[in-house]
Design a protein around this motif. Structure first.
Motif, mmCIF file in Angstrom:
data_model
loop_
_atom_site.group_PDB
_atom_site.id
_atom_site.type_symbol
_atom_site.label_atom_id
_atom_site.label_comp_id
_atom_site.label_asym_id
_atom_site.label_seq_id
_atom_site.Cartn_x
_atom_site.Cartn_y
_atom_site.Cartn_z
ATOM 1 N N SER A 125 38.106 2.067 54.251
ATOM 2 C CA SER A 125 37.345 0.915 53.790
ATOM 3 C C SER A 125 37.938 -0.415 54.217
ATOM 4 C CB SER A 125 37.262 0.944 52.260
ATOM 5 O OG SER A 125 36.574 2.078 51.823
ATOM 6 N N LYS A 139 40.021 -5.377 61.623
ATOM 7 C CA LYS A 139 39.254 -5.512 62.846
ATOM 8 C C LYS A 139 40.130 -5.859 64.045
ATOM 9 C CE LYS A 139 37.960 -10.288 61.658
ATOM 10 N NZ LYS A 139 36.812 -11.165 61.370
ATOM 11 N N GLN A 146 34.677 -3.974 62.229
ATOM 12 C CA GLN A 146 34.596 -3.798 60.782
ATOM 13 C C GLN A 146 34.231 -2.379 60.381
ATOM 14 O OE1 GLN A 146 31.689 -6.858 60.192
ATOM 15 N NE2 GLN A 146 33.203 -8.430 59.707
ATOM 16 N N LYS A 147 33.916 -1.534 61.358
ATOM 17 C CA LYS A 147 33.509 -0.162 61.065
ATOM 18 C C LYS A 147 34.655 0.802 61.352
ATOM 19 C CE LYS A 147 28.596 -0.935 62.102
ATOM 20 N NZ LYS A 147 27.446 -0.483 62.931
ATOM 21 N N SER A 148 34.720 1.844 60.545
ATOM 22 C CA SER A 148 35.756 2.852 60.759
ATOM 23 C C SER A 148 35.272 4.206 60.274
ATOM 24 C CB SER A 148 37.040 2.463 60.030
ATOM 25 O OG SER A 148 36.816 2.390 58.636
ATOM 26 N N ASN A 177 32.654 0.413 56.041
ATOM 27 C CA ASN A 177 32.411 -0.917 56.578
ATOM 28 C C ASN A 177 33.261 -1.902 55.780
ATOM 29 O OD1 ASN A 177 31.300 -3.581 57.041
ATOM 30 N ND2 ASN A 177 29.473 -2.577 57.887
ATOM 31 N N SER A 178 34.255 -2.511 56.418
ATOM 32 C CA SER A 178 35.168 -3.406 55.698
ATOM 33 C C SER A 178 34.490 -4.715 55.285
ATOM 34 C CB SER A 178 36.398 -3.711 56.562
ATOM 35 O OG SER A 178 36.026 -4.398 57.742
ATOM 36 N N LYS A 179 33.356 -5.051 55.906
ATOM 37 C CA LYS A 179 32.659 -6.282 55.550
ATOM 38 C C LYS A 179 31.956 -6.134 54.196
ATOM 39 C CE LYS A 179 29.307 -9.673 57.266
ATOM 40 N NZ LYS A 179 28.406 -10.048 58.393
ATOM 41 N N THR A 180 31.369 -4.953 53.968
ATOM 42 C CA THR A 180 30.651 -4.713 52.720
ATOM 43 C C THR A 180 31.522 -4.006 51.686
ATOM 44 O OG1 THR A 180 29.817 -2.578 53.515
ATOM 45 C CG2 THR A 180 28.467 -4.535 53.955
ATOM 46 N N SER A 236 31.711 2.653 51.461
ATOM 47 C CA SER A 236 31.992 3.803 52.318
ATOM 48 C C SER A 236 31.085 4.959 51.942
ATOM 49 C CB SER A 236 33.466 4.215 52.192
ATOM 50 O OG SER A 236 33.794 4.498 50.843
#
Length: 218
Positions: free
Chosen positions: A17, A21, A58-60, A77-80, A83
């Motif tokens: 999460s 980036k 931002q995605k993983s 998505n670390s922006k939102t 997970s």
């Protein structure tokens, strides 16, 4: 064993999460075991064998082998700060959406986490100097070796951010030592792997908790 797996699940979701980036690439980890109890010897191949992390902006994504023919994928998505967990148990494939508040709940259930650094102790892993740190979580102790030559891939609002990139984890459970170590770092991968998976039955986070709690003892 269930408590240890719960902590590791929290760590996996946290890592996915909050992927930074500033790092893009694929990290492959392999898991090995020491001091395996007599009743479990010869069953190592049925235990978790490792995991792979993919990070792009931002995605993983994290692919985790859970052993016994079961695998788990966490796409985040670390922006939102949200997970999604995908569990493939062969005959059953389930999907669980985990919003930020539920991820925080999971970490709180495992207790406060604290990191202690030991800068005078290190290992060489994949050509990097990896320094030692101890993470105390929920009454369990996890030994980590990390490198400051790569950006951190995990952060947690409840404990200090690890000062670098984790290349090695070690956890003791019921006298057995579980070791997970990075075996390869690749700077490129198929970005389609970060897209949602298909063919999974969606269940609620609460239903997932009940399934997890029913899978073993305390």
């Amino acid at each position: 064993m269930k408590k240890a797996l719960g902590i590791l699940c929290a760590v996996l979701i946290t890592t996915a999460s909050f992927a930074q980036k500033s790092f893009e690439g694929k990290i492959i980890y392999k898991t090995s075991y020491k001091n395996v109890p007599a009743e479990m010897q010869g069953m190592e191949s049925m235990m978790p064998q490792g995991n792979t992390i993919y990070v792009d902006g931002q995605k993983s994504r994290m692919d985790q082998d859970m052993g016994m023919g079961t695998s788990m994928v966490v796409i985040a998505n670390s922006k939102t700060d949200e997970s999604t967990i995908y569990v493939d148990a062969g005959m059953k494939k389930i999907k669980i959406e985990v919003p930020k508040d539920k991820a925080e709940e999971m970490k709180q259930e495992n207790g406060d986490m604290k990191i202690t650094y030991y800068d005078d102790e290190s290992l060489e892993i994949l050509g990097y100097e990896a320094k030692k740190a101890i993470i105390n979580a929920g009454g369990n102790e996890i030994t980590v070796y990390y490198t400051e030559k790569l950006p951190t891939i995990s952060a947690n609002e409840q404990f200090e951010t690890l000062k670098g990139f984790p290349l090695y984890y070690e956890l003791e459970n019921s006298g057995m030592t579980i070791i997970t170590q990075a075996s390869e770092i690749v700077k490129d991968f198929d970005k389609k792997l970060l897209e949602p998976l298909e063919g999974y039955e969606e269940i609620t986070y609460e239903e997932f908790q009940q399934m997890f709690q029913g899978a073993g003892g305390q």
